[in-house]
Design a protein around this motif. Structure first.
Motif, PDB file in Angstrom:
ATOM      1  N   HIS A 269      31.577 -11.681  -5.623  1.00  8.47           N
ATOM      2  CA  HIS A 269      31.666 -10.479  -4.789  1.00  8.47           C
ATOM      3  C   HIS A 269      33.099  -9.968  -4.818  1.00  8.47           C
ATOM      4  O   HIS A 269      34.042 -10.745  -4.701  1.00  8.47           O
ATOM      5  CB  HIS A 269      31.258 -10.848  -3.359  1.00  8.47           C
ATOM      6  N   LYS A 271      35.543  -5.930  -5.629  1.00  6.01           N
ATOM      7  CA  LYS A 271      35.624  -4.465  -5.571  1.00  6.01           C
ATOM      8  C   LYS A 271      35.566  -3.853  -6.961  1.00  6.01           C
ATOM      9  O   LYS A 271      36.183  -4.362  -7.903  1.00  6.01           O
ATOM     10  CB  LYS A 271      36.949  -4.047  -4.918  1.00  6.01           C
ATOM     11  N   ASP A 275      34.642   0.492  -3.853  1.00  2.18           N
ATOM     12  CA  ASP A 275      33.385  -0.047  -3.306  1.00  2.18           C
ATOM     13  C   ASP A 275      33.331  -1.569  -3.401  1.00  2.18           C
ATOM     14  O   ASP A 275      33.686  -2.159  -4.433  1.00  2.18           O
ATOM     15  CB  ASP A 275      32.184   0.526  -4.085  1.00  2.18           C
ATOM     16  N   TRP A 276      32.847  -2.188  -2.317  1.00  2.00           N
ATOM     17  CA  TRP A 276      32.539  -3.620  -2.358  1.00  2.00           C
ATOM     18  C   TRP A 276      31.219  -3.783  -3.104  1.00  2.00           C
ATOM     19  O   TRP A 276      30.234  -3.124  -2.783  1.00  2.00           O
ATOM     20  CB  TRP A 276      32.413  -4.192  -0.945  1.00  2.00           C
ATOM     21  N   VAL A 277      31.216  -4.658  -4.118  1.00  2.58           N
ATOM     22  CA  VAL A 277      30.000  -4.833  -4.930  1.00  2.58           C
ATOM     23  C   VAL A 277      29.797  -6.311  -5.271  1.00  2.58           C
ATOM     24  O   VAL A 277      30.717  -7.128  -5.157  1.00  2.58           O
ATOM     25  CB  VAL A 277      30.082  -4.048  -6.272  1.00  2.58           C
ATOM     26  N   TRP A 278      28.588  -6.597  -5.716  1.00  2.00           N
ATOM     27  CA  TRP A 278      28.280  -7.883  -6.334  1.00  2.00           C
ATOM     28  C   TRP A 278      28.357  -7.704  -7.846  1.00  2.00           C
ATOM     29  O   TRP A 278      27.895  -6.694  -8.382  1.00  2.00           O
ATOM     30  CB  TRP A 278      26.867  -8.338  -5.960  1.00  2.00           C
ATOM     31  N   GLN A 293      26.088  -4.965 -11.935  1.00  2.00           N
ATOM     32  CA  GLN A 293      26.646  -4.791 -10.596  1.00  2.00           C
ATOM     33  C   GLN A 293      25.519  -4.425  -9.640  1.00  2.00           C
ATOM     34  O   GLN A 293      24.474  -3.905 -10.049  1.00  2.00           O
ATOM     35  CB  GLN A 293      27.710  -3.701 -10.588  1.00  2.00           C
ATOM     36  N   PRO A 295      25.047  -3.138  -5.184  1.00  2.00           N
ATOM     37  CA  PRO A 295      25.761  -2.808  -3.939  1.00  2.00           C
ATOM     38  C   PRO A 295      25.887  -4.028  -3.019  1.00  2.00           C
ATOM     39  O   PRO A 295      25.045  -4.920  -3.048  1.00  2.00           O
ATOM     40  CB  PRO A 295      24.867  -1.736  -3.293  1.00  2.00           C
ATOM     41  N   GLU A 296      26.935  -4.024  -2.188  1.00  2.00           N
ATOM     42  CA  GLU A 296      27.187  -5.162  -1.292  1.00  2.00           C
ATOM     43  C   GLU A 296      25.970  -5.482  -0.429  1.00  2.00           C
ATOM     44  O   GLU A 296      25.625  -6.651  -0.243  1.00  2.00           O
ATOM     45  CB  GLU A 296      28.391  -4.843  -0.388  1.00  2.00           C
TER      46      GLU A 296
END
Length: 684
Positions: A269, A271, A275-278, A293, A295-296
């Motif tokens: 996890h 950025k 955006d914070w992402v996986w 990728q 979304p968080e």
């Protein structure tokens, strides 16, 4: 003791099975007799062993400081001192100028394993500082069996609590409240199968997850962003991850992608842009993995978007990330490559000086750091910690492992060769020797090392101890056989299950190539491998004993057929994906055809040294003992056959650094004796 101990053979399918009766007086007596016989046979080598030990020890800087790691208000580091078996762990206040200079005035000793060991065995499992820097969680194995006791130390007053839990796997993962710890428990086969949540101050722990399938191992870690916890379940071929916000540790883990046979993935996890992402590495579209990728808030598989596709020639081995950049660990042409993708800038590859080497991201440091640390080494170059400026690609060597005494990396030559296997496959060989040894163009004594299992890549590494062989005119080579991961996932798959024989024939092809090219001759060729590499050594000794002069097998997995038929032993069930399940008749026949113990026959073998650990939970001590017993009974030569059982060691051997040097000195003295080489150094 001039006569070798002859083990009693019972009139059964497995005549030496009685050696599996751990702790019986007869078994201990036999192992002691073998140890005594080894010492009597190597009595003339005592002085040489001591010389080698002092040589190796003399190259190591005995008092050393590790490179401090900045985290929050502190620098964290280790220091080794002459005479100590283990490094001590410290921290000090972080300098305001951003340097890595240790501040003696604020230095705080966090942990001293030397005091804890008190001369006995000790291995440190977890060493985990809480997010608020107030506590240290650590775990200790005091037997070599890889079962740990858990401790939490309050760093304000150095008070210590031992957590009241048994059968722990040694892992300890903090949540962001600095009050909640997650830890793993082992089942009776030594597999991490349960995850518990413990709140400091409480006497109990709550079961969070139980993995009932014996093929799957459980682990838990914090994401690079420090914002998420990941619970990863993995077999040899399949994985499943669950995630939990580290700020809400009492919550429930949620599943990212339910397990599907053959689907392997892992995730982190961080950025991308703002955006914070996986970021997910998955083999759903090809065996060399692709990058996705999500979304968080929605890491589930249906939300994955591809960032980098599958490439049949390039293996995506891993990802490292922080706020500044994403770093991909790739493998191409048998070598590790790092590709850096800085935020908002073009990608680049890290440039390096040697033809064959080992390279990985050692530390991404803090999430908001503009630099990361790489570890780099080659057969002729001691390990370096290099700082990489992510934005520019600029590298700086922060630290190089010192070699004391006369040493010049340029007086050694490192090469990459290729051998042609039976089926035409090209098998890489990495090799190093003193420049003049290679320029003599005469067959030299050669030490050939192999592993070839589990997709592990045996990248070239530097060894202070190995210099004792190179200085005596040896060539050192690594056979990168199939079953390893050096040439991607396909290379691994071509050396496992029904293709396992490829590992052995590749190793033989490498040996033949080195002989045919004039590097060595069969009467000067020594081979070595440990654990699954010991299985490799045992198999090639049965198949082509005349090719080799000597063999060293460390904790060798040589009783593979019997072990794989015993599901009560640690690791057996999870290993079916690597070797097959011998309860299936065709698999039984396949393993039986190469299993080292089963295939010992009435033929001449080279000199052999086998080393086992009595407390080893991965490869039981009796594998080496049974193999040696059968070799003694069947072989037709008078070559030296020695078994050393470390009666208080586990899979990794004895626990201290000086003891490890003694083990290497024994092995080298054995090789020099067998090859009848002058024990003095050939070149200063």
């Amino acid at each position: 003791m001039s006569h070798a101990p002859i083990a009693r053979a019972e009139n059964t399918d497995d005549p030496y099975r009685w050696l599996e009766n751990r702790d019986s007086a007869e078994v201990l007596e036999y192992l002691q007799a073998e140890n005594t016989y080894l010492e009597s046979q190597l009595r003339g080598q005592r002085e040489l062993r001591e010389t080698l030990f002092e040589e190796i020890k003399g190259r190591i800087r005995e008092t050393d400081l590790s490179l401090p790691s900045p985290w929050g208000p502190y620098l964290y580091y280790q220091r080794t001192t002459a005479g100590d078996e283990y490094p001590r762990h410290y921290r000090c206040l972080r300098p305001a100028d951003g340097s890595l200079q240790v501040d003696d005035a604020s230095e705080h000793l966090l942990l001293d394993p030397n005091a804890l060991a008190d001369g006995g065995f000790i291995a440190l499992g977890a060493f985990s500082i809480s997010p608020d820097h107030q506590r240290l969680a650590y775990s200790l194995d005091t037997s070599g069996e890889e079962t740990y006791q858990l401790f939490v130390k309050d760093l304000n007053d150095d008070s210590l609590s031992e957590l009241p839990f048994a059968d722990c796997d040694g892992s300890m993962t903090w949540a962001n409240d600095s009050q909640t710890l997650f830890f793993g428990e082992l089942d009776e086969t030594h597999r991490p199968h349960k995850l518990y949540r413990h709140r400091l101050g409480s006497a109990t722990a709550e079961l969070v997850f139980h993995e009932a399938d014996g093929r799957f191992f459980l682990s838990c870690y914090r994401s690079s962003s420090e914002r998420q916890l990941v619970l990863l379940l993995g077999s040899k071929t399949t994985s499943e991850a669950w995630v939990l916000d580290a700020a809400t540790p009492q919550g429930r883990f949620s599943c990212v992608a339910p397990r599907e046979e053959g689907h392997e993935y892992d995730l982190d996890h961080g950025k991308l842009g703002d955006d914070w992402v996986w970021l997910i590495r998955s083999n759903q579209n090809g065996i060399n993995f692709a990058l996705y990728q999500a979304p968080e808030q929605s890491p589930q598989r249906e939300h994955w978007q591809q960032l980098r596709g599958h490439d049949p020639l390039v293996m995506l081995e891993g990802i490292s990330l922080n706020q500044e950049a994403l770093v991909l660990s790739l493998r191409e042409g048998g070598l590790p490559i790092l590709e850096v993708q800085p935020q908002g800038q073009p990608a680049y590859r890290v440039q390096l000086p040697d033809a064959a080497y080992s390279l990985y991201v050692q530390d991404t440091l803090e999430f908001a750091s503009p630099v990361i640390r790489l570890r780099y080494e080659a057969l002729n170059r001691p390990a370096q910690i290099r700082q990489l400026q992510l934005g520019t690609g600029e590298q700086q060597v922060l630290k190089e492992t010192p070699v004391l005494g006369p040493f010049d990396a340029d007086s050694y030559v490192s090469q990459r060769l290729w051998a042609t296997a039976k089926d035409g496959s090209q098998v890489p060989i990495s090799l190093v020797a003193k420049r003049e040894v290679l320029s003599d163009a005469m067959p030299a004594p050669l030490y050939l090392y192999g592993y070839g299992a589990y997709g592990e890549s045996l990248d070239p590494w530097f060894s202070h101890a190995r210099l004792s062989l190179l200085e005596r005119g040896f060539v050192f080579a690594i056979a990168h056989v199939r079953g390893g991961g050096e040439l991607g996932e396909a290379w691994y798959r071509a050396g496992k299950l029904e293709h396992k024989q490829n590992s052995f024939s590749d190793f033989i092809a490498c040996a033949e190539q080195l002989i045919d090219s004039g590097y060595t001759s069969s009467d000067r060729l020594c081979i070595s491998g440990g654990s699954a590499g010991g299985l490799l050594i045992g198999a090639v000794l049965n198949q082509r004993p005349e090719l080799f002069a000597a063999a060293v097998a460390e904790v060798p997995f040589v009783d593979v057929l019997n072990t794989m038929q015993n599901p009560d032993l640690p690791l057996t069930v999870t290993e079916y994906d690597e070797w097959g399940d011998p309860h299936e008749p065709e698999v039984f026949e396949r393993i039986k055809a190469y299993a080292p113990y089963e295939n010992v026959s009435a033929q001449a073998y080279p000199a052999i040294l086998a080393v086992a650990g009595y407390n080893d939970s991965r490869v039981q001590y009796w594998e080496a003992a049974k193999w040696v017993a059968r070799l003694r009974a069947r072989k037709t030569d008078n070559n030296l056959l020695l078994l050393k059982t470390e009666l208080d060691a586990g899979h990794g051997g004895m626990s201290g650094r000086y003891q490890a040097f003694k083990d290497v000195a024994l092995e080298y003295a054995f090789i020099l004796k067998v090859l009848e080489l002058n024990p003095q150094r050939s070149a200063e």
